[in-house]
Design a protein around this motif. Structure first.
Motif, short mmCIF file in Angstrom:
data_model
loop_
_atom_site.label_atom_id
_atom_site.label_comp_id
_atom_site.label_asym_id
_atom_site.label_seq_id
_atom_site.Cartn_x
_atom_site.Cartn_y
_atom_site.Cartn_z
N TYR A 8 30.27 56.73 38.87
CA TYR A 8 29.19 55.76 39.42
C TYR A 8 28.82 56.11 41.10
CZ TYR A 8 29.96 54.27 34.86
OH TYR A 8 30.03 54.09 33.29
N PRO A 9 29.00 57.35 41.55
CA PRO A 9 28.74 57.32 43.01
C PRO A 9 27.52 56.61 43.55
CG PRO A 9 28.19 59.50 42.07
CD PRO A 9 28.77 58.61 41.06
N ASP A 10 26.38 56.64 42.91
CA ASP A 10 25.23 56.16 43.37
C ASP A 10 25.01 54.52 43.09
OD1 ASP A 10 24.19 58.68 43.74
OD2 ASP A 10 23.41 58.87 41.83
N LEU A 11 26.18 53.88 42.43
CA LEU A 11 26.05 52.56 42.29
C LEU A 11 27.20 51.85 43.21
CD1 LEU A 11 25.67 52.26 38.50
CD2 LEU A 11 23.83 51.70 40.22
N ILE A 12 28.36 52.59 43.54
CA ILE A 12 29.49 51.93 44.15
C ILE A 12 29.38 52.37 45.61
CG2 ILE A 12 31.94 52.07 44.44
CD1 ILE A 12 31.89 52.19 41.16
N SER A 13 29.44 51.20 46.44
CA SER A 13 29.75 51.51 48.04
C SER A 13 30.89 51.71 48.40
CB SER A 13 28.66 50.57 48.56
OG SER A 13 29.17 49.07 48.61
N SER A 14 31.69 50.82 47.90
CA SER A 14 33.37 50.99 48.22
C SER A 14 34.07 50.14 47.29
CB SER A 14 33.53 50.43 49.70
OG SER A 14 33.18 49.06 49.55
N LYS A 30 45.25 44.47 41.58
CA LYS A 30 44.28 43.56 41.82
C LYS A 30 43.37 44.47 42.75
CE LYS A 30 44.97 38.96 41.93
NZ LYS A 30 45.12 37.56 42.74
N ALA A 31 42.02 44.56 42.48
CA ALA A 31 41.15 45.62 43.19
C ALA A 31 39.62 44.76 43.20
CB ALA A 31 41.00 46.84 42.54
N ARG A 32 38.90 45.28 44.10
CA ARG A 32 37.72 44.88 44.33
C ARG A 32 36.57 46.09 44.27
NH1 ARG A 32 35.31 39.80 45.68
NH2 ARG A 32 33.25 40.15 46.66
N ILE A 33 35.63 46.30 43.56
CA ILE A 33 34.52 47.21 43.70
C ILE A 33 33.31 46.36 44.43
CG2 ILE A 33 32.95 48.56 42.68
CD1 ILE A 33 35.18 49.02 40.61
N LEU A 34 32.67 47.19 45.37
CA LEU A 34 31.35 46.63 45.89
C LEU A 34 30.27 47.63 45.52
CD1 LEU A 34 32.38 45.70 49.50
CD2 LEU A 34 32.13 43.97 47.55
N LEU A 41 32.65 43.44 41.86
CA LEU A 41 33.46 43.17 40.75
C LEU A 41 35.07 43.14 41.16
CD1 LEU A 41 33.78 43.38 37.44
CD2 LEU A 41 34.48 45.81 37.81
N SER A 42 35.56 42.10 40.73
CA SER A 42 36.94 41.67 41.04
C SER A 42 37.74 42.09 39.83
CB SER A 42 37.22 40.21 41.38
OG SER A 42 36.56 39.51 42.47
N ILE A 43 38.97 42.83 39.95
CA ILE A 43 39.51 43.39 39.02
C ILE A 43 41.12 42.89 38.96
CG2 ILE A 43 40.56 45.45 37.73
CD1 ILE A 43 38.00 46.81 39.52
N PHE A 44 41.54 42.32 37.74
CA PHE A 44 42.97 41.86 37.60
C PHE A 44 43.24 42.66 36.29
CE2 PHE A 44 46.01 39.27 35.21
CZ PHE A 44 47.06 39.16 36.03
N GLU A 45 44.63 43.45 36.63
CA GLU A 45 45.20 44.12 35.32
C GLU A 45 46.63 43.98 35.51
OE1 GLU A 45 42.01 47.65 34.48
OE2 GLU A 45 43.46 47.87 35.88
N LYS A 46 47.29 43.42 34.14
CA LYS A 46 48.71 43.19 34.27
C LYS A 46 49.23 43.67 32.98
CE LYS A 46 52.43 40.07 35.33
NZ LYS A 46 52.77 38.73 35.78
#
Length: 117
Positions: A8-14, A30-34, A41-46
Motif C-alpha cells: 500500500y505505498p500509495d495509501l500510507i504516508s508513514s 503498538k504501532a500507528r499508520i498514517l 490506524l492504531s495497532i495493538f498486538e500481544k
C-alpha cells in the motif's frame, strides 16, 4: 508489519512502532499508520506465548480522531456469536460480529474503502 504495509505505498504516508517487547513470555507491539487521506490506524498486538493467547485491537479513525472502525478481541460482548471477536462500526455502541482479524486483513479492508471513496 512491513510485509503487511508493503502492498500500500500509495495509501500510507508513514508508520511508526510506538512500543515493542519480545521475550520468551510475550511478544507485544503498538504501532500507528498514517494514511494519505489523513486517517490513521492504531495497532495493538500481544501474544502471551506460554498459553498462545493472542490479543489485538486495530482502530481506524479520522484525522480528528473520530472512530471509523475498530476490530478487537477484548473479552467483552459475550452475547456476540463470534465472541471474543467483534468490531465497532462507526461508533463504540455499534458492536457487530467479526471474524478473527490480522493487520493484513484490516489493511485490505481500509484500502478498499479509501480507494472506493
Amino acid at each position: 508489519m512491513e510485509a503487511a504495509i508493503e502492498p500500500y505505498p500509495d495509501l500510507i504516508s508513514s508508520w511508526i512502532i510506538t512500543a515493542q517487547e519480545e521475550n520468551s513470555v510475550v511478544s507485544f507491539r503498538k504501532a500507528r499508520i498514517l494514511f494519505r487521506n489523513g486517517s490513521s490506524l492504531s495497532i495493538f498486538e500481544k501474544l502471551h506465548k506460554p498459553d498462545n493467547h493472542y490479543r489485538y485491537g486495530y482502530q481506524w479513525q479520522t484525522a480528528d480522531n473520530v472512530l471509523i472502525h475498530r476490530w478487537d478481541n477484548a473479552l467483552h460482548y459475550e452475547q456476540i456469536e463470534t465472541f471474543p471477536f467483534h468490531q465497532h462500526v462507526g461508533s463504540e455502541e455499534n458492536v457487530q460480529p467479526s471474524k478473527p482479524m490480522t493487520l493484513a486483513d484490516v489493511l485490505t479492508i481500509i484500502a478498499q474503502r479509501i480507494t472506493s471513496g
